[in-house]
Design an enzyme around this catalytic site. Structure first.
Site, PDB file in Angstrom:
ATOM      1  N   THR A   1       0.818  -1.203   0.000  1.00  0.00           N
ATOM      2  CA  THR A   1       0.000   0.000   0.000  1.00  0.00           C
ATOM      3  C   THR A   1       0.859   1.263   0.000  1.00  0.00           C
ATOM      4  O   THR A   1       1.996   1.250   0.486  1.00  0.00           O
ATOM      5  CB  THR A   1      -0.901  -0.006   1.254  1.00  0.00           C
ATOM      6  OG1 THR A   1      -1.530   1.255   1.400  1.00  0.00           O
ATOM      7  CG2 THR A   1      -0.105  -0.287   2.524  1.00  0.00           C
ATOM      8  N   ASP A   2       0.281   2.355  -0.481  1.00  0.00           N
ATOM      9  CA  ASP A   2       0.991   3.646  -0.409  1.00  0.00           C
ATOM     10  C   ASP A   2       1.074   4.160   1.027  1.00  0.00           C
ATOM     11  O   ASP A   2       1.851   5.066   1.330  1.00  0.00           O
ATOM     12  CB  ASP A   2       0.321   4.691  -1.321  1.00  0.00           C
ATOM     13  CG  ASP A   2      -1.148   4.960  -0.993  1.00  0.00           C
ATOM     14  OD1 ASP A   2      -1.695   4.295  -0.093  1.00  0.00           O
ATOM     15  OD2 ASP A   2      -1.744   5.843  -1.649  1.00  0.00           O
ATOM     16  N   GLU A   3       0.268   3.556   1.933  1.00  0.00           N
ATOM     17  CA  GLU A   3       0.241   4.059   3.313  1.00  0.00           C
ATOM     18  C   GLU A   3       1.566   3.856   4.039  1.00  0.00           C
ATOM     19  O   GLU A   3       1.810   4.487   5.059  1.00  0.00           O
ATOM     20  CB  GLU A   3      -0.894   3.395   4.104  1.00  0.00           C
ATOM     21  CG  GLU A   3      -2.254   3.655   3.480  1.00  0.00           C
ATOM     22  CD  GLU A   3      -3.423   3.458   4.428  1.00  0.00           C
ATOM     23  OE1 GLU A   3      -3.204   3.299   5.635  1.00  0.00           O
ATOM     24  OE2 GLU A   3      -4.560   3.486   3.939  1.00  0.00           O
TER      25      GLU A   3
ATOM     26  N   TYR B   1      -2.104  -0.676  10.889  1.00  0.00           N
ATOM     27  CA  TYR B   1      -2.227  -1.323   9.576  1.00  0.00           C
ATOM     28  C   TYR B   1      -0.998  -1.039   8.717  1.00  0.00           C
ATOM     29  O   TYR B   1      -0.337  -1.953   8.215  1.00  0.00           O
ATOM     30  CB  TYR B   1      -3.498  -0.844   8.852  1.00  0.00           C
ATOM     31  CG  TYR B   1      -3.489  -1.137   7.366  1.00  0.00           C
ATOM     32  CD1 TYR B   1      -3.574  -2.454   6.897  1.00  0.00           C
ATOM     33  CD2 TYR B   1      -3.359  -0.111   6.416  1.00  0.00           C
ATOM     34  CE1 TYR B   1      -3.541  -2.738   5.529  1.00  0.00           C
ATOM     35  CE2 TYR B   1      -3.329  -0.384   5.054  1.00  0.00           C
ATOM     36  CZ  TYR B   1      -3.415  -1.705   4.614  1.00  0.00           C
ATOM     37  OH  TYR B   1      -3.373  -1.984   3.265  1.00  0.00           O
TER      38      TYR B   1
ATOM     39  N   LYS C   1       2.018  -3.487   7.272  1.00  0.00           N
ATOM     40  CA  LYS C   1       2.319  -3.651   5.842  1.00  0.00           C
ATOM     41  C   LYS C   1       3.780  -3.276   5.578  1.00  0.00           C
ATOM     42  O   LYS C   1       4.471  -3.920   4.790  1.00  0.00           O
ATOM     43  CB  LYS C   1       1.381  -2.780   4.987  1.00  0.00           C
ATOM     44  CG  LYS C   1      -0.071  -3.219   4.966  1.00  0.00           C
ATOM     45  CD  LYS C   1      -0.315  -4.600   4.372  1.00  0.00           C
ATOM     46  CE  LYS C   1      -0.115  -4.671   2.878  1.00  0.00           C
ATOM     47  NZ  LYS C   1      -0.513  -6.004   2.335  1.00  0.00           N
TER      48      LYS C   1
ATOM     49  N   ASN D   1     -11.986  13.942   0.663  1.00  0.00           N
ATOM     50  CA  ASN D   1     -13.108  13.042   0.998  1.00  0.00           C
ATOM     51  C   ASN D   1     -14.462  13.726   0.843  1.00  0.00           C
ATOM     52  O   ASN D   1     -15.402  13.145   0.299  1.00  0.00           O
ATOM     53  CB  ASN D   1     -12.964  12.537   2.438  1.00  0.00           C
ATOM     54  CG  ASN D   1     -11.779  11.597   2.603  1.00  0.00           C
ATOM     55  OD1 ASN D   1     -11.334  10.980   1.638  1.00  0.00           O
ATOM     56  ND2 ASN D   1     -11.267  11.495   3.819  1.00  0.00           N
TER      57      ASN D   1
END
Ligand code: NAD
Ligand code: DAU
Length: 374
Positions: free
Chosen positions: A155-157, A180, A184, A279
């Site tokens: 993920t880009d996170e 999370y 990752k 958002n």
């Protein structure tokens, strides 16, 4: 092109992206090798995601195996049974909010599970002690040889949070900020370590936010669509100005396939939509699309928008630079965001049975315990 030498282990193939990937291979690539979908069927895994594929290909090109990626014995058996020569590793705990409420499962699945898979690949593909015998890493496919592959989906996170400017590059230092993303990041590091230490033929991709069919309704886009249909509040975290870079799930699948077949061993590729949305702007646009489909006034659903307490440690902005995969592998996004959102809304409207099954089980209890308190 025939792929009948490929025996691919897809972990987490019953989840959102994994099931789209398996469908993509059969429907868009005319895949004629073997896919083994190995999935624990957690709350997020659903065999209904692949009912049609299973009917057509089960026992021939498609095999489902129920199991846990942390189970060393079971994972080893799967490598043996199907003579696995490629792994596409999607299986994970994937929801940031859940990782805040209960991080332990994230460390177990995402870190321990990835480690278990890496060990199984190392044991099965390589001479266990020390570095690999390069000859063992190739298999022949129509006169050309292809290395075995372990492709890790990330993920880009892992890169952290951006301010107003700048992008995540493959070279951006890791700075994960939720349980999370930290889990990752840890799994990415393990995958790279297996490449450097054991010559395990790995590739990694770090992708931005996906959306599309079969997306579990705890995530922003499906949650908003389904809450609108139920006329329930649309919970927007904080000031609603956090930014995500959205990519249609099938475009993620085509990028993963490109990397698996043409990517360079040891390399990392960023995948993104180049499509940043605040958002609140996205939720407003979704309100308009759903209103149009439901024959309501354009602003009908906007009254349901409710600003709620922010997610702790909420990353402000994600934005991917994906020039590398575009320039080196010739991948590009194909689905325009407006069209992708329309397709997604249509899918949820046309798949009420799937929606009801997903909403009525374990997820319903979880929403009542956690989300309805907000
Ligand atoms: P998901 O939560 O929809 O699906 C995860 C799947 O993994 C489920 O089928 C679940 O049953 C399975 N699983 C969980 N634990 C398992 C275990 N111990 N053993 C075997 N199977 C197990 O997730 P998703 O959104 O499809 O994400 C897939 C992957 O892509 C994840 O690795 C995630 O980190 C990554 N990713 C997701 C996005 C996104 O926007 N959704 C973006 C970038 C990267
Ligand atoms: O960037 C890639 C990541 O995208 C993946 O690695 C994760 O697996 C995936 O879940 C997704 O993470 P996000 O946290 O960005 O996705 P989510 O849909 O949970 O939230 C998107 C944005 O919307 C985020 O800024 C939080 C906000 N949000 C989310 C929910 C569920 C709300 O404002 N309200 C909500 O109810």
């Amino acid at each position: 092109m025939s792929y009948n030498n490929y025996n691919i282990l897809v972990t987490g193939g019953a989840g959102f992206i994994g099931s789209n990937f398996i469908r993509y291979l059969f429907e868009k690539v005319n895949f004629d090798g073997i896919i083994v979908n190995f999935d624990l069927l957690t709350y997020a895994g659903n065999l209904k995601n692949l009912e049609d594929i299973s009917e057509k290909y089960s026992g021939k090109n498609y095999f489902f195996e129920h199991g846990d990626i942390c189970d060393k014995k079971r994972v080893g058996e799967i490598f043996d049974k199907y003579d696995i020569n490629m792994v596409v590793h999607f299986a994970a705990e994937s929801h940031v909010d859940r990782s805040i409420l209960g991080p332990e499962e994230f460390v177990r699945t995402n870190v321990q599970g990835t480690f278990t898979l890496l060990e199984a690949a190392r044991t099965y593909w390589l001479n266990n002690n020390g570095k690999s015998d390069k000859a063992k890493l190739t298999f022949n496919i129509h006169n050309s040889s292809l290395t075995k592959r372990f492709h890790h989906i990330s993920t880009d996170e892992v890169y952290g949070s951006l301010g107003d400017m700048g992008y995540f590059y493959e070279t951006t230092p890791y700075d994960p900020r939720s349980p999370y993303s930290a889990s990752k990041a840890a799994s990415d590091h393990l995958v790279r370590a297996y490449y450097h230490t054991y010559n395990l033929p790995v590739t990694i991709s770090n992708c931005s936010n996906n959306y599309g069919p079969y997306h579990f309704p705890e995530k922003l886009i499906p949650l908003m669509i389904l809450n609108m249909l139920d006329e329930k509040p649309l919970p927007v975290y904080g000031d609603g100005k956090n930014i995500r870079d959205w990519l249609y799930v099938e475009d993620h699948c085509s990028a993963v396939w490109k990397i698996l077949t043409e990517g360079e061993v040891g390399e990392t590729y960023n995948i993104g939509g180049e499509n940043e949305w605040e958002n609140i702007k996205l939720v407003n646009r979704l309100c308009e699309i759903v209103a149009n489909k439901m024959g309501k006034d354009k602003d009908y659903y906007k009254k349901l928008i409710t600003f709620v307490k922010d997610r702790p440690g909420h990353d402000r902005r994600y934005a991917i630079n994906c020039d590398k995969i575009k320039n080196k592998l010739g991948w590009k996004q194909s689905v325009d965001f407006e069209k992708g959102l329309e397709k997604t809304v249509d899918w949820y409207l046309n798949n009420k049975e799937w929606v009801e099954t997903v909403k009525s089980g374990e997820y319903k209890k979880w929403v009542e315990m956690n989300y309805d308190k907000r």
